[in-house]
Design a protein around this motif. Structure first.
Motif, PDB file in Angstrom:
ATOM      1  N   LEU A 112       2.871  -5.566  -6.105  1.00 37.88           N
ATOM      2  CA  LEU A 112       2.054  -4.469  -6.616  1.00 37.88           C
ATOM      3  C   LEU A 112       2.222  -3.273  -5.692  1.00 37.88           C
ATOM      4  N   ARG A 113       2.348  -2.084  -6.277  1.00 35.34           N
ATOM      5  CA  ARG A 113       2.477  -0.860  -5.466  1.00 35.34           C
ATOM      6  C   ARG A 113       1.243  -0.006  -5.703  1.00 35.34           C
ATOM      7  N   ILE A 114       0.274  -0.130  -4.827  1.00 28.67           N
ATOM      8  CA  ILE A 114      -1.005   0.522  -5.079  1.00 28.67           C
ATOM      9  C   ILE A 114      -1.257   1.625  -4.057  1.00 28.67           C
ATOM     10  N   GLY A 115      -1.470   2.830  -4.571  1.00 23.81           N
ATOM     11  CA  GLY A 115      -1.665   3.986  -3.704  1.00 23.81           C
ATOM     12  C   GLY A 115      -3.117   4.423  -3.649  1.00 23.81           C
ATOM     13  N   GLU A 116      -3.464   5.373  -4.507  1.00 21.90           N
ATOM     14  CA  GLU A 116      -4.753   6.059  -4.393  1.00 21.90           C
ATOM     15  C   GLU A 116      -5.971   5.153  -4.530  1.00 21.90           C
ATOM     16  N   SER A 117      -5.909   4.142  -5.361  1.00 24.17           N
ATOM     17  CA  SER A 117      -7.123   3.336  -5.526  1.00 24.17           C
ATOM     18  C   SER A 117      -7.396   2.475  -4.300  1.00 24.17           C
ATOM     19  N   ALA A 153       0.859  -1.183   0.000  1.00 27.51           N
ATOM     20  CA  ALA A 153       0.000   0.000   0.000  1.00 27.51           C
ATOM     21  C   ALA A 153       0.896   1.234   0.000  1.00 27.51           C
ATOM     22  N   VAL A 154       0.806   2.020  -1.060  1.00 28.49           N
ATOM     23  CA  VAL A 154       1.683   3.196  -1.161  1.00 28.49           C
ATOM     24  C   VAL A 154       1.070   4.344  -0.361  1.00 28.49           C
ATOM     25  N   SER A 155       1.744   4.670   0.734  1.00 32.13           N
ATOM     26  CA  SER A 155       1.159   5.597   1.714  1.00 32.13           C
ATOM     27  C   SER A 155       1.809   6.972   1.718  1.00 32.13           C
ATOM     28  N   LYS A 156       2.602   7.285   0.699  1.00 35.82           N
ATOM     29  CA  LYS A 156       3.197   8.631   0.634  1.00 35.82           C
ATOM     30  C   LYS A 156       2.097   9.684   0.711  1.00 35.82           C
ATOM     31  N   LEU A 157       2.352  10.705   1.474  1.00 31.19           N
ATOM     32  CA  LEU A 157       1.433  11.838   1.636  1.00 31.19           C
ATOM     33  C   LEU A 157       0.084  11.454   2.244  1.00 31.19           C
ATOM     34  N   LEU A 173      13.746  -6.942  -9.902  1.00 28.54           N
ATOM     35  CA  LEU A 173      13.681  -5.663 -10.618  1.00 28.54           C
ATOM     36  C   LEU A 173      12.412  -4.879 -10.290  1.00 28.54           C
ATOM     37  N   MET A 174      12.531  -3.571 -10.467  1.00 25.33           N
ATOM     38  CA  MET A 174      11.377  -2.683 -10.291  1.00 25.33           C
ATOM     39  C   MET A 174      11.217  -1.814 -11.543  1.00 25.33           C
ATOM     40  N   PHE A 175       9.976  -1.600 -11.920  1.00 28.96           N
ATOM     41  CA  PHE A 175       9.682  -0.786 -13.108  1.00 28.96           C
ATOM     42  C   PHE A 175       8.565   0.210 -12.799  1.00 28.96           C
ATOM     43  N   MET A 176       8.676   1.347 -13.442  1.00 28.44           N
ATOM     44  CA  MET A 176       7.633   2.371 -13.364  1.00 28.44           C
ATOM     45  C   MET A 176       7.343   2.760 -14.815  1.00 28.44           C
ATOM     46  N   PRO A 177       6.610   1.919 -15.559  1.00 28.63           N
ATOM     47  CA  PRO A 177       6.435   2.219 -16.988  1.00 28.63           C
ATOM     48  C   PRO A 177       5.629   3.493 -17.213  1.00 28.63           C
ATOM     49  N   PHE A 227      10.821   1.344   0.610  1.00 29.80           N
ATOM     50  CA  PHE A 227      11.179   2.661   0.080  1.00 29.80           C
ATOM     51  C   PHE A 227      11.145   2.571  -1.441  1.00 29.80           C
ATOM     52  N   ILE A 228      10.265   3.364  -2.079  1.00 32.67           N
ATOM     53  CA  ILE A 228      10.047   3.220  -3.526  1.00 32.67           C
ATOM     54  C   ILE A 228      10.402   4.480  -4.309  1.00 32.67           C
ATOM     55  N   GLY A 229      10.817   5.535  -3.618  1.00 28.19           N
ATOM     56  CA  GLY A 229      11.085   6.812  -4.295  1.00 28.19           C
ATOM     57  C   GLY A 229      12.527   6.935  -4.737  1.00 28.19           C
ATOM     58  N   GLY A 263       3.321  -2.423 -11.370  1.00 29.25           N
ATOM     59  CA  GLY A 263       1.876  -2.275 -11.280  1.00 29.25           C
ATOM     60  C   GLY A 263       1.473  -1.286 -10.205  1.00 29.25           C
ATOM     61  N   THR A 264       0.723  -0.267 -10.627  1.00 28.02           N
ATOM     62  CA  THR A 264       0.179   0.726  -9.703  1.00 28.02           C
ATOM     63  C   THR A 264      -1.347   0.687  -9.848  1.00 28.02           C
ATOM     64  N   SER A 265      -2.009   1.675  -9.281  1.00 34.70           N
ATOM     65  CA  SER A 265      -3.474   1.721  -9.367  1.00 34.70           C
ATOM     66  C   SER A 265      -3.980   1.545 -10.792  1.00 34.70           C
ATOM     67  N   SER A 266      -3.247   2.117 -11.745  1.00 34.98           N
ATOM     68  CA  SER A 266      -3.791   2.154 -13.104  1.00 34.98           C
ATOM     69  C   SER A 266      -3.509   0.899 -13.925  1.00 34.98           C
ATOM     70  N   GLU A 325       6.778   4.055   0.849  1.00 35.88           N
ATOM     71  CA  GLU A 325       6.983   5.496   1.014  1.00 35.88           C
ATOM     72  C   GLU A 325       8.012   5.998   0.003  1.00 35.88           C
ATOM     73  N   ASN A 326       7.863   7.274  -0.389  1.00 38.50           N
ATOM     74  CA  ASN A 326       8.766   7.873  -1.382  1.00 38.50           C
ATOM     75  C   ASN A 326       9.782   8.846  -0.805  1.00 38.50           C
ATOM     76  N   TYR A 327       9.534   9.316   0.412  1.00 36.66           N
ATOM     77  CA  TYR A 327      10.409  10.345   0.970  1.00 36.66           C
ATOM     78  C   TYR A 327      10.995   9.834   2.282  1.00 36.66           C
ATOM     79  N   LYS A 343      -7.438   9.441  -2.217  1.00 41.11           N
ATOM     80  CA  LYS A 343      -6.653  10.543  -2.789  1.00 41.11           C
ATOM     81  C   LYS A 343      -5.593  11.030  -1.819  1.00 41.11           C
ATOM     82  N   ARG A 344      -4.407  11.310  -2.383  1.00 41.00           N
ATOM     83  CA  ARG A 344      -3.339  11.867  -1.540  1.00 41.00           C
ATOM     84  C   ARG A 344      -3.595  13.339  -1.283  1.00 41.00           C
ATOM     85  N   SER A 345      -3.250  13.760  -0.066  1.00 38.38           N
ATOM     86  CA  SER A 345      -3.504  15.190   0.243  1.00 38.38           C
ATOM     87  C   SER A 345      -2.409  16.055  -0.340  1.00 38.38           C
TER      88      SER A 345
HETATM   89  C1  LIG Z   1       3.047   6.930  -5.976  1.00 40.85           C
HETATM   90  C2  LIG Z   1       3.670   5.687  -6.509  1.00 40.85           C
HETATM   91  C3  LIG Z   1       2.924   4.525  -6.696  1.00 40.85           C
HETATM   92  C4  LIG Z   1       1.429   4.441  -6.442  1.00 40.85           C
HETATM   93  O1  LIG Z   1       0.712   5.130  -7.405  1.00 40.85           O
HETATM   94  P1  LIG Z   1      -0.891   5.119  -7.385  1.00 40.85           P
HETATM   95  O2  LIG Z   1      -1.265   5.669  -8.711  1.00 40.85           O
HETATM   96  O3  LIG Z   1      -1.336   5.981  -6.250  1.00 40.85           O
HETATM   97  O4  LIG Z   1      -1.336   3.698  -7.230  1.00 40.85           O
HETATM   98  C5  LIG Z   1       3.593   3.395  -7.122  1.00 40.85           C
HETATM   99  N1  LIG Z   1       4.920   3.395  -7.368  1.00 40.85           N
HETATM  100  C6  LIG Z   1       5.670   4.500  -7.201  1.00 40.85           C
HETATM  101  C7  LIG Z   1       7.131   4.441  -7.488  1.00 40.85           C
HETATM  102  C8  LIG Z   1       5.074   5.676  -6.766  1.00 40.85           C
HETATM  103  O5  LIG Z   1       5.835   6.769  -6.624  1.00 40.85           O
END
Ligand SMILES: *Cc1c(COP(=O)(O)O)cnc(C)c1O
Length: 228
Positions: free
Chosen positions: A217-222, A34-38, A161-165, A78-80, A201-204, A57-59, A226-228
């Motif tokens: 899976l790294r899932i945040g907002e969904s 669960a991506v909990s940044k912000l 490995l990690m990817f952010m396509p 730590f994903i940032g 894989g993120t929310s989208s 977390e990213n920060y 919503k992040r503040s």
């Molecule tokens: C913020 C973030 C996510 C999560 O994104 P959502 O669209 O909120 O699911 C996943 N991976 C990384 C690296 C991020 O910075």
């Protein structure tokens, strides 16, 4: 629209299950972070009470604060982007780091972990779309780079490995990217069997990412809202 974390978790779990069925994979192979940044500590505690215990977390500073405020058995990812002046915080508070993207950062993190007397699970971030602006190493360097880290930095437990396509409009481009990722992960794990993880894989796009072999899976907002 406001169904809360519990409702969204159920929805995501159902989608994960359906994608696993389609991919003929076991749900147990997949870790949900669960991506909990912000997001607030209250949000994290609410998700934790529902059984989620991996958070991303990213920060570094935010990671440190939340780690101190939240339940002690949470596994922090730590994903940032890693700033080299923040490695000691990451070494101290994270259990996983997904964003190793250059040697210097690996070396500094390894040294900080030595000081802490601990090891960390690590993933190499790959820039699969070759975007100038993006962090990550190039695909053709991923296997050698991972090997180098294993040889030189024993406090990093290399896991994959990690990817952010790029979020592309065309379905075709997305499929091509997913196939490239799958091939590269297979190549890596054939050379280094312990590198069996794929953070993708993120929310989208988490359902497609399961079809492409994602194990994390790294899932945040969904999930958390919503992040503040
Ligand atoms: C913020 C973030 C996510 C999560 O994104 P959502 O669209 O909120 O699911 C996943 N991976 C990384 C690296 C991020 O910075």
């Amino acid at each position: 629209m406001h169904q809360g974390i519990a409702g969204r978790l159920l929805e995501i779990s159902n989608k994960v299950q359906a994608a696993c069925y389609q991919a003929q994979r076991s749900k147990e192979e997949i870790k949900l972070v669960a991506v909990s940044k912000l997001q607030s500590v209250d949000v994290i505690n609410e998700a934790y009470a529902l059984g989620i215990n991996n958070f991303g977390e990213n920060y570094a500073q935010e990671l440190a604060e939340k780690s101190l405020a939240c339940p002690k058995d949470i596994i922090w990812h730590f994903i940032g982007p890693i700033q080299s002046n923040k490695v000691s915080l990451i070494a101290k508070y994270a259990n996983w780091v997904h964003s190793i993207d250059r040697e210097k950062v690996a070396r500094k993190l390894n040294d900080a972990l030595e000081t802490e007397g601990k090891k960390i699970h690590a993933l190499v971030q790959v820039n699969i779309d070759r975007e100038e602006s993006k962090s990550g190493i190039l695909a053709e360097e991923a296997v050698d780079f991972t090997n180098e880290l294993i040889v030189h930095y024993p406090n990093l437990i290399l896991e994959g490995l990690m990817f952010m396509p790029k979020i592309t409009a065309s379905k075709k481009a997305k499929m091509d990217t997913m196939n490239k990722i799958m091939d590269l992960q297979q190549l890596l794990s054939s050379k280094i069997p312990s590198c069996s993880h794929l953070s993708l894989g993120t929310s989208s796009d988490f359902e497609e990412s399961i079809l492409s072999g994602s194990t994390i899976l790294r899932i945040g907002e969904s999930l958390l809202g919503k992040r503040s």
